[in-house]
Design a protein around this motif. Structure first.
Motif, PDB file in Angstrom:
ATOM      1  N   GLY A  75       5.926  14.892  48.068  1.00 36.17           N
ATOM      2  CA  GLY A  75       4.757  15.270  48.860  1.00 36.17           C
ATOM      3  C   GLY A  75       5.137  15.707  50.263  1.00 36.17           C
ATOM      4  O   GLY A  75       4.613  16.699  50.787  1.00 36.17           O
ATOM      5  N   GLN A  76       6.046  14.983  50.897  1.00 41.32           N
ATOM      6  CA  GLN A  76       6.510  15.343  52.238  1.00 41.32           C
ATOM      7  C   GLN A  76       7.224  16.703  52.212  1.00 41.32           C
ATOM      8  O   GLN A  76       7.076  17.508  53.129  1.00 41.32           O
ATOM      9  CB  GLN A  76       7.432  14.258  52.805  1.00 41.32           C
ATOM     10  CG  GLN A  76       6.737  12.960  53.122  1.00 41.32           C
ATOM     11  CD  GLN A  76       5.677  13.146  54.200  1.00 41.32           C
ATOM     12  OE1 GLN A  76       5.855  13.882  55.141  1.00 41.32           O
ATOM     13  NE2 GLN A  76       4.548  12.461  54.021  1.00 41.32           N
ATOM     14  N   LEU A  77       7.971  16.943  51.142  1.00 43.71           N
ATOM     15  CA  LEU A  77       8.645  18.232  50.996  1.00 43.71           C
ATOM     16  C   LEU A  77       7.615  19.359  50.913  1.00 43.71           C
ATOM     17  O   LEU A  77       7.751  20.400  51.554  1.00 43.71           O
ATOM     18  CB  LEU A  77       9.549  18.234  49.762  1.00 43.71           C
ATOM     19  CG  LEU A  77      10.242  19.554  49.445  1.00 43.71           C
ATOM     20  CD1 LEU A  77      11.196  19.961  50.576  1.00 43.71           C
ATOM     21  CD2 LEU A  77      10.993  19.457  48.143  1.00 43.71           C
ATOM     22  N   TYR A  78       6.553  19.143  50.144  1.00 38.23           N
ATOM     23  CA  TYR A  78       5.507  20.154  50.026  1.00 38.23           C
ATOM     24  C   TYR A  78       4.796  20.396  51.358  1.00 38.23           C
ATOM     25  O   TYR A  78       4.454  21.523  51.696  1.00 38.23           O
ATOM     26  CB  TYR A  78       4.496  19.789  48.936  1.00 38.23           C
ATOM     27  CG  TYR A  78       4.981  20.115  47.548  1.00 38.23           C
ATOM     28  CD1 TYR A  78       5.307  21.425  47.193  1.00 38.23           C
ATOM     29  CD2 TYR A  78       5.112  19.127  46.587  1.00 38.23           C
ATOM     30  CE1 TYR A  78       5.755  21.730  45.917  1.00 38.23           C
ATOM     31  CE2 TYR A  78       5.561  19.416  45.304  1.00 38.23           C
ATOM     32  CZ  TYR A  78       5.881  20.730  44.982  1.00 38.23           C
ATOM     33  OH  TYR A  78       6.319  21.025  43.729  1.00 38.23           O
ATOM     34  N   VAL A  79       4.567  19.342  52.119  1.00 38.70           N
ATOM     35  CA  VAL A  79       3.958  19.496  53.442  1.00 38.70           C
ATOM     36  C   VAL A  79       4.860  20.350  54.327  1.00 38.70           C
ATOM     37  O   VAL A  79       4.410  21.282  55.006  1.00 38.70           O
ATOM     38  CB  VAL A  79       3.681  18.115  54.094  1.00 38.70           C
ATOM     39  CG1 VAL A  79       3.311  18.275  55.560  1.00 38.70           C
ATOM     40  CG2 VAL A  79       2.592  17.390  53.336  1.00 38.70           C
ATOM     41  N   PHE A  80       6.150  20.063  54.299  1.00 40.69           N
ATOM     42  CA  PHE A  80       7.128  20.818  55.080  1.00 40.69           C
ATOM     43  C   PHE A  80       7.121  22.296  54.662  1.00 40.69           C
ATOM     44  O   PHE A  80       7.061  23.198  55.502  1.00 40.69           O
ATOM     45  CB  PHE A  80       8.522  20.202  54.902  1.00 40.69           C
ATOM     46  CG  PHE A  80       9.618  20.974  55.555  1.00 40.69           C
ATOM     47  CD1 PHE A  80       9.752  21.007  56.939  1.00 40.69           C
ATOM     48  CD2 PHE A  80      10.542  21.686  54.789  1.00 40.69           C
ATOM     49  CE1 PHE A  80      10.756  21.721  57.546  1.00 40.69           C
ATOM     50  CE2 PHE A  80      11.551  22.402  55.389  1.00 40.69           C
ATOM     51  CZ  PHE A  80      11.662  22.425  56.769  1.00 40.69           C
TER      52      PHE A  80
END
Length: 165
Positions: free
Chosen positions: A16-21
């Motif tokens: 999820g954090q990767l997608y936000v980035f």
């Protein structure tokens, strides 16, 4: 890094954090695309012309490819390149033809056909209008200039070698 332990929840949180980035990065580039929106039409049209100049395309074909009205494409070309799409197409074809005249021994008729002109006479007229001379004269003049440059270069080398003996 807090969630660097094994487990489904932690894996999903990292993804999820990767997608936000990645969404932040994509958001930055879409702003740039919106700013350059009209130029994108011109760029796509230029790419289409550069990839299809060898077939007899028309400005209407270019406008259809870019999915805009022909007159709007004309306005964008005038604004960005200070020439019409037809002028750009013609100049691009003649530039490619000039390259072929110097790098091959193809006939003028073959070069006309390979640069999108169905009629060699129309090609010759367009070439003469842009280059100031017929394709045949252009080829001869440029070959003569190249030969002279090569002679001058050889003379310089000979002079240099004779001075160093």
């Amino acid at each position: 890094m807090e969630h660097n332990t094994y487990g489904t929840a932690n894996e999903l949180r990292k993804v999820g954090q990767l997608y936000v980035f990645l969404s932040l990065i994509a958001g930055e580039s879409s702003v740039k695309e919106e700013i350059e929106g009209e130029n994108q039409y011109v760029k796509r049209a230029m790419d289409y012309i550069q990839n299809n100049y060898h077939i007899p395309i028309k400005v209407a074909d270019v406008a259809d490819y870019v999915c805009i009205n022909r007159s709007y494409l004309y306005s964008l070309f005038q604004e960005v390149l200070e020439m019409s799409p037809r002028q750009y197409l013609s100049r691009y074809r003649i530039t490619k033809a000039a390259e072929l005249l110097l790098s091959t021994s193809l006939s003028v008729e073959s070069i006309a056909l390979s640069t999108g002109y169905n009629d060699p006479f129309v090609f010759t007229k367009a070439f003469k209008q842009l280059k100031g001379m017929s394709p045949t004269v252009y080829r001869k003049e440029k070959k003569k200039e190249e030969s002279k440059k090569n002679k001058d270069y050889l003379n310089q080398i000979e002079n240099f070698l004779s001075q160093n003996e």
